[in-house]
Scaffold this motif. Structure first.
Motif, PDB file in Angstrom:
ATOM      1  N   UNK B  14      10.393   7.790   0.633  1.00 34.03           N
ATOM      2  CA  UNK B  14      10.086   6.462   1.162  1.00 34.03           C
ATOM      3  C   UNK B  14      10.838   6.222   2.477  1.00 34.03           C
ATOM      4  N   UNK B  17       9.064   7.809   5.689  1.00 31.39           N
ATOM      5  CA  UNK B  17       7.786   7.357   6.256  1.00 31.39           C
ATOM      6  C   UNK B  17       7.968   6.059   7.051  1.00 31.39           C
ATOM      7  N   UNK B  18       7.042   5.795   7.957  1.00 30.38           N
ATOM      8  CA  UNK B  18       7.052   4.514   8.669  1.00 30.38           C
ATOM      9  C   UNK B  18       6.737   3.400   7.689  1.00 30.38           C
ATOM     10  N   UNK B  19       7.382   2.272   7.879  1.00 31.44           N
ATOM     11  CA  UNK B  19       7.177   1.178   6.923  1.00 31.44           C
ATOM     12  C   UNK B  19       6.820  -0.117   7.651  1.00 31.44           C
ATOM     13  N   UNK B  20       6.204  -1.036   6.897  1.00 31.02           N
ATOM     14  CA  UNK B  20       5.955  -2.372   7.440  1.00 31.02           C
ATOM     15  C   UNK B  20       6.441  -3.398   6.431  1.00 31.02           C
ATOM     16  N   UNK B  21       6.550  -4.597   6.896  1.00 31.68           N
ATOM     17  CA  UNK B  21       6.940  -5.704   6.045  1.00 31.68           C
ATOM     18  C   UNK B  21       5.984  -5.843   4.864  1.00 31.68           C
ATOM     19  N   UNK B  22       6.554  -5.952   3.664  1.00 32.85           N
ATOM     20  CA  UNK B  22       5.715  -5.989   2.459  1.00 32.85           C
ATOM     21  C   UNK B  22       4.884  -7.265   2.387  1.00 32.85           C
ATOM     22  N   UNK B  25       1.622  -6.933   4.052  1.00 27.30           N
ATOM     23  CA  UNK B  25       0.731  -6.165   3.192  1.00 27.30           C
ATOM     24  C   UNK B  25       0.152  -7.054   2.079  1.00 27.30           C
ATOM     25  N   UNK B  64      -2.260  12.792   2.435  1.00 31.52           N
ATOM     26  CA  UNK B  64      -0.998  12.435   3.058  1.00 31.52           C
ATOM     27  C   UNK B  64       0.155  12.643   2.073  1.00 31.52           C
ATOM     28  N   UNK B  91       6.335   6.406  -2.483  1.00 31.06           N
ATOM     29  CA  UNK B  91       6.057   6.743  -1.084  1.00 31.06           C
ATOM     30  C   UNK B  91       5.226   5.664  -0.403  1.00 31.06           C
ATOM     31  N   UNK B  92       4.272   5.094  -1.117  1.00 32.64           N
ATOM     32  CA  UNK B  92       3.378   4.145  -0.457  1.00 32.64           C
ATOM     33  C   UNK B  92       3.804   2.693  -0.629  1.00 32.64           C
ATOM     34  N   UNK B  93       4.261   2.348  -1.824  1.00 35.07           N
ATOM     35  CA  UNK B  93       4.555   0.934  -2.068  1.00 35.07           C
ATOM     36  C   UNK B  93       6.046   0.640  -2.191  1.00 35.07           C
ATOM     37  N   UNK B  94       6.853   1.678  -2.207  1.00 37.08           N
ATOM     38  CA  UNK B  94       8.295   1.456  -2.299  1.00 37.08           C
ATOM     39  C   UNK B  94       8.777   1.046  -3.682  1.00 37.08           C
TER      40      UNK B  94
END
Lengths: 168, 187
Positions: B14, B17-22, B25, B64, B91-94
């Motif tokens: 986790x 990878x690049x992350x964004x604010x949950x 999302x 991916x 990996x995707x949702x943390x």
């Protein structure tokens, strides 16, 4: 918020403590979701303007709910400029806007810009904080670069400018 | 042959990878569900559409995942489930899921989510009680597993939005589809 195996039940979503707002998910999770959002909306329209309007609507719903530019909370936009020609115009520019990062627009879709979604968020935030504005997303080619940057153009309503002028 | 690298831990994965604010999302998903409800009107249709969207995502997301996680081929469905719960979700949702309630044959189990980033700020109004709000997740699992030759059925058995005490989805392995060699180049 939620302990292992034990979860508190709340009577209403409003009783829940507000989450800390620092959690993250992966960018690709968002990109996949956004891609589905765009693809779905493509099936619901027959022209690009309508598609952008629907994305803007979705963005507006998001913006209205946070009153904060979440994408930019931890990162300052690449530039914020005041329009030179018009008093009432502001521009936010990003070299590679989050939502456009994994998007390539087919030729037959012309100037379609997924930034409409972000424009919707900005508009949602501004409208609901008392600064009604028309917000649009545009591609701006930069010399020497393959990908154009995206500029979010904010044009405030006349009443906002009058009010600001009065307040000095 | 590329050098063998050990699989990453969920946290390391986790972090890499690049992350964004949950919340971005969560709210984007909410906005999408709202659009679907407005357009399709029938809750059942929305459930189907969400599942289909999840399936589409799953079929692409698995690439991916395999590329970035360094996991090697799983020996059995149990290992597959563990990898999904500890690495895939992470990996995707943390978040991670717990794998429980295995049946005797080892072909169906439950993922129980401790934390579900889709549902912050969500409450189902009376008119939408039949909505499977998180159907996109079950679709993702089904789509991703299908790409690695496993036909599955994924259903929600507990949903906190509908008053249950947890989020639990049941994954049932229907059959393993044998891989076909050689692949055609133009497929």
């Amino acid at each position: 918020m939620i302990g292992v195996g034990k979860t508190k039940q709340y009577a209403s979503v409003l009783d829940k403590p507000l989450s800390r707002g620092r959690q993250e998910v992966s960018l690709s999770a968002f990109a996949f979701l956004f891609s589905e959002l765009v693809q779905y909306n493509q099936t619901q329209v027959d022209n690009i303007a309508e598609l952008e309007r629907r994305l803007e609507d979705a963005g507006y719903a998001v913006g209205a709910r946070v009153l904060e530019l979440l994408c930019h909370r931890e990162k300052v936009a690449d530039s914020l400029e005041k329009g030179t020609e018009h008093e009432d115009e502001y521009m936010i520019s990003e070299k590679e806007l989050l939502v456009n990062r994994f998007i390539s627009v087919p030729k037959d879709m012309g100037a379609f810009n997924c930034g409409a979604f972000v424009a919707g968020i900005v508009k949602g935030v501004l409208d609901n904080s008392g600064f009604p504005a028309v917000v649009t997303a545009h591609f701006v080619p930069i010399e020497g670069q393959h990908r154009p940057r995206t500029t979010i153009l904010i044009k405030f309503a006349e009443e906002v400018l009058h009010r600001e002028a009065r307040l000095g | 042959m590329p050098p063998l690298t050990p699989p990453k831990s969920g946290d390391a994965l986790f972090a890499s990878v690049d992350r964004v604010n949950a919340e971005l999302f969560t709210l984007t998903y909410g906005a999408m569900v709202r659009q679907l409800l407005t357009d399709l009107e029938e809750v059942e249709e929305v459930n189907k559409q969400l599942d289909q969207m999840g399936y589409n995502i799953g079929t692409r997301l698995v690439d991916e995942f395999l590329a970035k996680s360094n996991v090697s081929r799983c020996v059995d469905f149990k290992e597959t489930a563990d990898v999904i719960a500890k690495l895939g979700f992470k990996m995707f949702l943390g978040v991670t899921a717990n794998v429980t309630n295995w049946d005797a044959e080892g072909t169906s189990c439950s993922f129980v989510l401790e934390d579900n980033p889709l549902v912050d700020f969500v409450e189902l109004p009376d008119t939408c009680q039949g909505l499977q709000y998180c159907n996109v997740l079950s679709g993702v699992i089904r789509g991703a597993l299908e790409m690695v030759s496993m036909k599955t059925e994924v259903t929600w058995v507990r949903d906190m939005l509908r008053g249950d005490d947890a989020y639990e989805m049941r994954v049932k392995l229907i059959k393993q589809v044998p891989e076909e060699y050689p692949y055609k180049d133009d497929d």
